[in-house]
Design an enzyme around this catalytic site. Structure first.
Site, PDB file in Angstrom:
ATOM      1  N   LYS A  71     -18.435  54.523  16.043  1.00 16.25           N
ATOM      2  CA  LYS A  71     -18.522  55.986  16.179  1.00 16.25           C
ATOM      3  C   LYS A  71     -18.050  56.376  17.560  1.00 16.25           C
ATOM      4  O   LYS A  71     -18.463  55.771  18.557  1.00 16.25           O
ATOM      5  CB  LYS A  71     -20.002  56.414  16.017  1.00 16.25           C
ATOM      6  CG  LYS A  71     -20.227  57.909  16.127  1.00 16.25           C
ATOM      7  CD  LYS A  71     -20.062  58.582  14.780  1.00 16.25           C
ATOM      8  CE  LYS A  71     -19.977  60.108  14.883  1.00 16.25           C
ATOM      9  NZ  LYS A  71     -18.626  60.617  15.203  1.00 16.25           N
ATOM     10  N   LYS A  95     -24.976  53.651  23.478  1.00 16.63           N
ATOM     11  CA  LYS A  95     -25.554  54.976  23.235  1.00 16.63           C
ATOM     12  C   LYS A  95     -26.181  55.052  21.846  1.00 16.63           C
ATOM     13  O   LYS A  95     -27.311  55.500  21.681  1.00 16.63           O
ATOM     14  CB  LYS A  95     -24.427  56.016  23.371  1.00 16.63           C
ATOM     15  CG  LYS A  95     -24.919  57.409  23.575  1.00 16.63           C
ATOM     16  CD  LYS A  95     -23.757  58.395  23.704  1.00 16.63           C
ATOM     17  CE  LYS A  95     -22.938  58.181  24.957  1.00 16.63           C
ATOM     18  NZ  LYS A  95     -22.012  59.294  25.221  1.00 16.63           N
ATOM     19  N   LYS A 107     -13.905  54.402  20.225  1.00 16.50           N
ATOM     20  CA  LYS A 107     -13.302  55.520  20.962  1.00 16.50           C
ATOM     21  C   LYS A 107     -11.810  55.509  20.708  1.00 16.50           C
ATOM     22  O   LYS A 107     -11.226  54.445  20.444  1.00 16.50           O
ATOM     23  CB  LYS A 107     -13.557  55.363  22.462  1.00 16.50           C
ATOM     24  CG  LYS A 107     -13.530  56.677  23.224  1.00 16.50           C
ATOM     25  CD  LYS A 107     -14.835  57.422  23.052  1.00 16.50           C
ATOM     26  CE  LYS A 107     -14.907  58.695  23.800  1.00 16.50           C
ATOM     27  NZ  LYS A 107     -16.271  59.266  23.753  1.00 16.50           N
ATOM     28  N   THR A 191     -25.554  68.151  23.013  1.00 15.90           N
ATOM     29  CA  THR A 191     -25.506  67.241  24.168  1.00 15.90           C
ATOM     30  C   THR A 191     -26.269  67.843  25.350  1.00 15.90           C
ATOM     31  O   THR A 191     -27.108  67.174  25.969  1.00 15.90           O
ATOM     32  CB  THR A 191     -24.059  66.913  24.559  1.00 15.90           C
ATOM     33  OG1 THR A 191     -23.377  66.450  23.394  1.00 15.90           O
ATOM     34  CG2 THR A 191     -24.003  65.841  25.621  1.00 15.90           C
ATOM     35  N   ASN A 222     -19.063  72.715  28.143  1.00 11.96           N
ATOM     36  CA  ASN A 222     -19.997  72.707  27.019  1.00 11.96           C
ATOM     37  C   ASN A 222     -21.354  72.099  27.374  1.00 11.96           C
ATOM     38  O   ASN A 222     -22.399  72.725  27.169  1.00 11.96           O
ATOM     39  CB  ASN A 222     -19.361  71.950  25.841  1.00 11.96           C
ATOM     40  CG  ASN A 222     -20.350  71.666  24.731  1.00 11.96           C
ATOM     41  OD1 ASN A 222     -20.887  70.566  24.630  1.00 11.96           O
ATOM     42  ND2 ASN A 222     -20.639  72.671  23.922  1.00 11.96           N
ATOM     43  N   SER A 362     -24.064  64.269  15.745  1.00 14.78           N
ATOM     44  CA  SER A 362     -22.920  63.863  14.904  1.00 14.78           C
ATOM     45  C   SER A 362     -23.404  62.982  13.754  1.00 14.78           C
ATOM     46  O   SER A 362     -22.918  63.079  12.627  1.00 14.78           O
ATOM     47  CB  SER A 362     -21.897  63.083  15.723  1.00 14.78           C
ATOM     48  OG  SER A 362     -21.240  63.944  16.596  1.00 14.78           O
TER      49      SER A 362
HETATM   50  P1  NAD Z   1     -15.816  70.389  29.157  1.00  9.94           P
HETATM   51  O1  NAD Z   1     -14.363  70.117  29.190  1.00  9.94           O
HETATM   52  O2  NAD Z   1     -16.355  71.440  28.248  1.00  9.94           O
HETATM   53  O3  NAD Z   1     -16.309  70.762  30.652  1.00  9.94           O
HETATM   54  C1  NAD Z   1     -16.003  69.990  31.754  1.00  9.94           C
HETATM   55  C2  NAD Z   1     -16.399  70.777  33.000  1.00  9.94           C
HETATM   56  O4  NAD Z   1     -16.178  69.955  34.144  1.00  9.94           O
HETATM   57  C3  NAD Z   1     -15.586  72.036  33.211  1.00  9.94           C
HETATM   58  O5  NAD Z   1     -16.421  73.062  33.690  1.00  9.94           O
HETATM   59  C4  NAD Z   1     -14.601  71.623  34.298  1.00  9.94           C
HETATM   60  O6  NAD Z   1     -14.163  72.733  35.084  1.00  9.94           O
HETATM   61  C5  NAD Z   1     -15.482  70.704  35.108  1.00  9.94           C
HETATM   62  N1  NAD Z   1     -14.742  69.844  36.010  1.00  9.94           N
HETATM   63  C6  NAD Z   1     -13.640  69.115  35.774  1.00  9.94           C
HETATM   64  N2  NAD Z   1     -13.253  68.465  36.891  1.00  9.94           N
HETATM   65  C7  NAD Z   1     -14.146  68.785  37.849  1.00  9.94           C
HETATM   66  C8  NAD Z   1     -14.305  68.441  39.212  1.00  9.94           C
HETATM   67  N3  NAD Z   1     -13.465  67.607  39.815  1.00  9.94           N
HETATM   68  N4  NAD Z   1     -15.346  68.986  39.902  1.00  9.94           N
HETATM   69  C9  NAD Z   1     -16.205  69.836  39.298  1.00  9.94           C
HETATM   70  N5  NAD Z   1     -16.110  70.186  38.015  1.00  9.94           N
HETATM   71  C10 NAD Z   1     -15.094  69.672  37.303  1.00  9.94           C
HETATM   72  O7  NAD Z   1     -16.505  68.974  28.893  1.00  9.94           O
HETATM   73  P2  NAD Z   1     -17.934  68.687  28.299  1.00  9.94           P
HETATM   74  O8  NAD Z   1     -17.822  68.556  26.836  1.00  9.94           O
HETATM   75  O9  NAD Z   1     -18.938  69.611  28.880  1.00  9.94           O
HETATM   76  O10 NAD Z   1     -18.180  67.193  28.840  1.00  9.94           O
HETATM   77  C11 NAD Z   1     -18.626  66.948  30.161  1.00  9.94           C
HETATM   78  C12 NAD Z   1     -18.950  65.469  30.325  1.00  9.94           C
HETATM   79  O11 NAD Z   1     -19.941  65.107  29.385  1.00  9.94           O
HETATM   80  C13 NAD Z   1     -17.782  64.509  30.093  1.00  9.94           C
HETATM   81  O12 NAD Z   1     -17.980  63.390  30.927  1.00  9.94           O
HETATM   82  C14 NAD Z   1     -17.969  64.086  28.651  1.00  9.94           C
HETATM   83  O13 NAD Z   1     -17.362  62.828  28.389  1.00  9.94           O
HETATM   84  C15 NAD Z   1     -19.471  63.998  28.604  1.00  9.94           C
HETATM   85  N6  NAD Z   1     -20.025  64.099  27.254  1.00  9.94           N
HETATM   86  C16 NAD Z   1     -19.779  65.182  26.482  1.00  9.94           C
HETATM   87  C17 NAD Z   1     -20.337  65.253  25.229  1.00  9.94           C
HETATM   88  C18 NAD Z   1     -20.143  66.472  24.365  1.00  9.94           C
HETATM   89  O14 NAD Z   1     -20.761  66.529  23.304  1.00  9.94           O
HETATM   90  N7  NAD Z   1     -19.370  67.469  24.775  1.00  9.94           N
HETATM   91  C19 NAD Z   1     -21.119  64.203  24.725  1.00  9.94           C
HETATM   92  C20 NAD Z   1     -21.365  63.105  25.541  1.00  9.94           C
HETATM   93  C21 NAD Z   1     -20.808  63.059  26.808  1.00  9.94           C
END
Ligand code: NAD
Length: 428
Positions: A71, A95, A107, A191, A222, A362
């Protein structure tokens, strides 16, 4: 470790090796689990809108599927590397195991930049990706999901191609679908809310009153938005968030000492999580450099942006007031920075526990698809809270009983669960 020579796969393997050594894991099991079981590397030819043709590189990596189908998400990114995907597939295995859902780790990714591709070109990449993999993925083999720069729209194109190839409906093939097209209510919040469910439990154990705490968050996408929303609802105060500004090609921190208003800030944030700087200034936000989120005098830090953000170079800038770090992003802390945090007795809730709410939801989506019966949002959230809280408690109890830190305790639980599945299946 500097940001330039950081390699997520080496980081993931270093974390694994250190725990495997601590628990005396069998050598053959170590060899099996410290690298992916299977990797697919392939080309996706696409006829572009301007009449030319281009070939995109695609990957799907299945780290382990002893506990159930692999997954994990599919990322579209111009700088995607095989090693990043390997690391992320490995973290997915841990996880799913730490929250005890019957899935393994995988992945995928495509080296491309959807920001400069038309809708049609993106659709061709999605369909081409599935055509290359149609026999190696599926509801009982490997279940993809959205990730960086992919979303529900991409998932539906992939599902449609998969169903066209196999000649039947397989809504459980892929998750992160739109609600009404096989998606689950609550996935958008899952999340971020999951991060706060485990943070809430951590604060209880540490006898810290959440209503008296402050937090700084890296990112306002998000995960960060919904984490900020629930944390604020529970009485905490977020005083700083940072995000990437694509116009200025740098990150900024937006600070408000009397606490951010999440809804107002969300209303001036675009779909990439970028806050409108001018509007924020008008609302009274102080605008600081991107790294400033980490230097605030707060009780809680939530890195929710990218990997490799808390490093040996900046870990000592973290205020002595910080008691808890909830790793919402994947791999935000390098192993050398982690060592410093341990010595300073900062309570770190490790990434693959803290951000497991997404994959847990999920999994709920897949369950609902398989039943063809969809739950109300409250039911999803209740089930999510139950799963996250149980996972936190199991990790915390082991950490206390064996004097492990939370990351090691989470690894021990996950590695033992996966190793047991491998042994029971008679693989080794
Ligand atoms: P997203 O793209 O919605 O948001 C990412 C945020 O990080 C944005 O606000 C962006 O401006 C900011 N960002 C990027 N580079 C930056 C920097 N150098 N300094 C400060 N801010 C910065 O992504 P997301 O879905 O919120 O995911 C965030 C993290 O969580 C990622 O590492 C992702 O792998 C992890 N994650 C997400 C989920 C999910 O369900 N969305 C699940 C598990 C893990």
């Amino acid at each position: 470790m500097s940001k330039e020579n950081y390699n997520a796969y080496k980081n993931a393997q270093a974390q694994f090796d250190s725990v495997a050594k601590k628990i005396g894991l069998d050598e053959a099991i170590c060899d099996l689990l410290r690298q992916p079981l299977r990797e697919y590397h392939f080309s996706i030819p696409v006829k572009m809108d301007d009449g030319t043709s281009k070939v995109f590189r695609g990957y799907r990596i299945q780290h382990n599927d002893a506990r159930g189908p692999a997954k994990g998400g599919i990322r579209f990114h111009p700088d995607e590397t095989v090693d990043t995907i390997r690391a992320l597939s490995m973290w997915m295995t841990w996880k799913c195991a730490v929250v005890d859902i019957p899935l393994g780790g995988g992945k995928g990714g495509v080296v491309c930049d959807p920001r400069v591709l038309s809708e049609r070109e993106q659709e061709q990449i999605c369909r081409g990706y599935v055509r290359q993999l149609a026999r190696n993925v599926g509801p009982i083999q490997d279940v993809p999901a959205p990730d960086v720069m992919t979303n529900a729209k991409h998932m539906l194109w992939m599902l449609d191609e998969y169903e066209a190839i196999h000649g039947a409906k397989y809504p459980g093939f892929i998750t992160g679908k739109p609600v009404g097209m096989g998606g689950s209510l609550g996935r958008t919040e899952a999340t971020g809310y999951g991060v706060i469910f485990v943070l809430r439990e951590a604060l209880k154990e540490l006898a810290i009153d959440i209503t008296k705490t402050t937090a700084a968050i890296q990112g306002f996408g998000n995960v960060a938005q919904y984490a900020a929303e629930l944390y604020t609802k529970l009485g905490g105060k977020v005083i700083a968030v940072s995000c990437w500004d694509n116009n200025d090609k740098t990150a900024y921190t937006y600070k408000k000492l009397d606490g951010i208003d999440v809804d107002v800030l969300m209303s001036i944030t675009d779909r990439f999580g970028c806050i409108d700087k001018d509007k924020a200034r008008e609302l009274g936000y102080e605008i600081l450099p991107g790294d400033a989120w980490l230097e605030q005098d707060v009780d809680i830090l939530i890195p929710a942006a990218l990997e490799n953000q808390i490093t040996a170079e900046n870990v000592n800038k973290i205020s002595s007031q910080v008691k808890v770090i909830a790793e919402a992003a994947n791999g935000p802390t390098t192993p050398d920075a982690d060592k410093v945090l341990n010595e300073r007795k900062v309570f770190v809730i490790p990434d693959f526990l803290a951000n497991a709410g997404g994959v847990t939801c999920s999994y709920f989506e897949q369950v609902q698809c398989n039943m063809n019966y969809y739950w109300e949002k409250d039911e999803v959230m209740q089930k999510l809270d139950t799963k996250m809280t149980a996972a936190f408690k199991a990790v915390y109890d082991l950490a206390v009983n064996k004097e492990f830190n939370m990351r090691d305790a989470a690894y021990v639980i996950s590695i033992n669960r996966v190793a047991e599945a491998v042994k029971k299946r008679g693989w080794l």
